[in-house]
Design an enzyme around this catalytic site. Structure first.
Site, PDB file in Angstrom:
ATOM      1  N   HIS A  17       0.838  -1.202   0.000  1.00 43.64           N
ATOM      2  CA  HIS A  17       0.000   0.000   0.000  1.00 43.64           C
ATOM      3  C   HIS A  17       0.872   1.251   0.000  1.00 43.64           C
ATOM      4  O   HIS A  17       0.641   2.190  -0.755  1.00 43.64           O
ATOM      5  CB  HIS A  17      -0.911   0.022   1.227  1.00 43.64           C
ATOM      6  CG  HIS A  17      -1.836  -1.146   1.321  1.00 43.64           C
ATOM      7  ND1 HIS A  17      -2.992  -1.237   0.581  1.00 43.64           N
ATOM      8  CD2 HIS A  17      -1.771  -2.288   2.052  1.00 43.64           C
ATOM      9  CE1 HIS A  17      -3.609  -2.379   0.858  1.00 43.64           C
ATOM     10  NE2 HIS A  17      -2.883  -3.041   1.750  1.00 43.64           N
ATOM     11  N   ARG A 140       6.674   2.890  -9.542  1.00 44.37           N
ATOM     12  CA  ARG A 140       7.634   3.980  -9.362  1.00 44.37           C
ATOM     13  C   ARG A 140       8.186   4.426 -10.708  1.00 44.37           C
ATOM     14  O   ARG A 140       8.241   3.653 -11.662  1.00 44.37           O
ATOM     15  CB  ARG A 140       8.756   3.540  -8.432  1.00 44.37           C
ATOM     16  CG  ARG A 140       8.309   3.394  -6.979  1.00 44.37           C
ATOM     17  CD  ARG A 140       9.235   2.515  -6.186  1.00 44.37           C
ATOM     18  NE  ARG A 140       9.075   1.107  -6.545  1.00 44.37           N
ATOM     19  CZ  ARG A 140       9.785   0.118  -6.026  1.00 44.37           C
ATOM     20  NH1 ARG A 140      10.732   0.385  -5.148  1.00 44.37           N
ATOM     21  NH2 ARG A 140       9.566  -1.127  -6.379  1.00 44.37           N
ATOM     22  N   GLU A 238       5.079  -4.759 -11.413  1.00 48.65           N
ATOM     23  CA  GLU A 238       6.467  -4.394 -11.696  1.00 48.65           C
ATOM     24  C   GLU A 238       7.122  -5.438 -12.595  1.00 48.65           C
ATOM     25  O   GLU A 238       7.799  -5.101 -13.578  1.00 48.65           O
ATOM     26  CB  GLU A 238       7.241  -4.254 -10.382  1.00 48.65           C
ATOM     27  CG  GLU A 238       6.751  -3.125  -9.502  1.00 48.65           C
ATOM     28  CD  GLU A 238       7.460  -3.059  -8.155  1.00 48.65           C
ATOM     29  OE1 GLU A 238       7.257  -2.073  -7.431  1.00 48.65           O
ATOM     30  OE2 GLU A 238       8.214  -3.994  -7.830  1.00 48.65           O
TER      31      GLU A 238
END
Length: 332
Positions: A17, A140, A238
């Site tokens: 999270h 990210r 990812e």
């Protein structure tokens, strides 16, 4: 413009999270927003000193305190399974500019201005703007910057999440060695707060297995991976972005729907551990290792899996979400 993010992290909750919300915060900061996490004091050990701490005695106390904070923000992001549909609707009544992050779509009907789920899900009419599908996966910024065409090495990346809540890394390593899998091809990645990290590191050193812990940027290891063994939280997206064929160890119920959608696409496989008894656990570890051994030699499957995985996630989801919501506030 002020943005508050309500999310917690711990060994039991995991780090997923917080990690995905950090990606979203980074994107909003680039657009000029002031952003801050709001965290229950009970989970302070996994927070940042810059966070705003609330409650500390009970979930009810934390939720009540957060309502008053939400009133003073321009936008609130909620990424918290402890909030029921009624809790979310109550929060929406205090702050209409509410973005809810969700995975399971199992809390019933609730109200929110935006709803984000990186899976294809249908939500009720009380959600004004649903943002669903893998194009909204929150990664990210380093993932978007990576070149994904590089030929991978022969490494098997083992990464069981930021905390490895079921402490699976060591028994999986033990089973791999028992199956005569070459240690020179194994790369272990441990989260900074991984369970049994000291024992795993000792095992790796004794057996000359490469390992890293607490890396800020995991993309170089993912880029080099031929395959991976991984937990199935946010790391799933990812690994998809980096085109890594993966055998997932499901360690939490909230990973069910993502695996239900991704396994049939045949870029990954799954062995479930969250519902395994102690007696069944070792059997499932051996099943996982057998699946790795089978897929390790299947070059055609790996090539098709890499192509499929890369087509699903482009790494720009956080920017896509932030720009979409920012445009709402930019309208006169």
């Amino acid at each position: 413009m002020k943005l508050l993010v309500r999310a917690d992290a711990s060994v039991e909750i995991g780090m997923g999270h917080r990690v995905r919300c950090q990606a979203l915060i980074h994107a909003f900061i680039q657009l000029g927003w002031q952003c801050q996490f709001v965290v229950d004091r009970r989970y302070q050990a996994f927070a940042s000193p810059d966070d705003c701490f609330i409650g500390g005695q009970s979930d009810k106390e934390s939720k009540t305190e957060f309502l008053s904070l939400a009133n003073r923000a321009d936008l609130v992001i909620l990424d918290h399974y402890g909030y029921t549909a009624d809790d979310i609707t109550q929060l929406y009544q205090h702050q209409a500019n509410l973005l809810v992050l969700d995975d399971m779509n199992d809390r019933g009907e609730f109200c929110a201005k935006w709803l984000l789920n990186p899976l294809q899900q249908d939500y009720c009419k009380h959600i004004e703007y649903p943002l669903t599908g893998s194009s909204y996966a929150l990664l990210r910024s380093v993932f978007q910057q990576q070149k994904k065409s590089q030929t991978p090495s022969r490494q098997l990346l083992i990464t069981l999440g930021g905390t490895d809540p079921q402490a699976l890394t060591l028994p999986i390593l033990t089973a791999l060695l028992a199956s005569d899998f070459p240690t020179k091809y194994i790369q272990v990645l441990l989260g900074a707060n991984a369970k049994n990290a000291h024992q795993v590191i000792r095992f790796c050193r004794i057996n000359n297995i490469a390992f890293e812990q607490g890396l800020a940027d995991v993309t170089p290891l993912m880029k080099q991976a031929k395959m991976a063994i991984s937990a199935a939280g946010g790391t799933l997206f990812e690994l998809a972005c980096m085109g890594v064929p993966t055998i997932f160890a499901q360690v939490a119920d909230n990973q069910t729907r993502s695996l239900e959608q991704h396994v049939p696409l045949d870029w990954c496989r799954c062995v479930r551990f969250d519902n395994a008894s102690k007696e069944a656990r070792q059997q499932r570890i051996e099943l996982l290792v057998e699946e790795v051994a089978h897929r390790w030699l299947d070059i055609e499957w790996q090539q098709n899996a890499r192509k499929m995985a890369r087509s699903l996630v482009d790494g720009d989801g956080a920017n896509r979400v932030a720009k979409t919501i920012n445009s709402y506030f930019a309208v006169p």
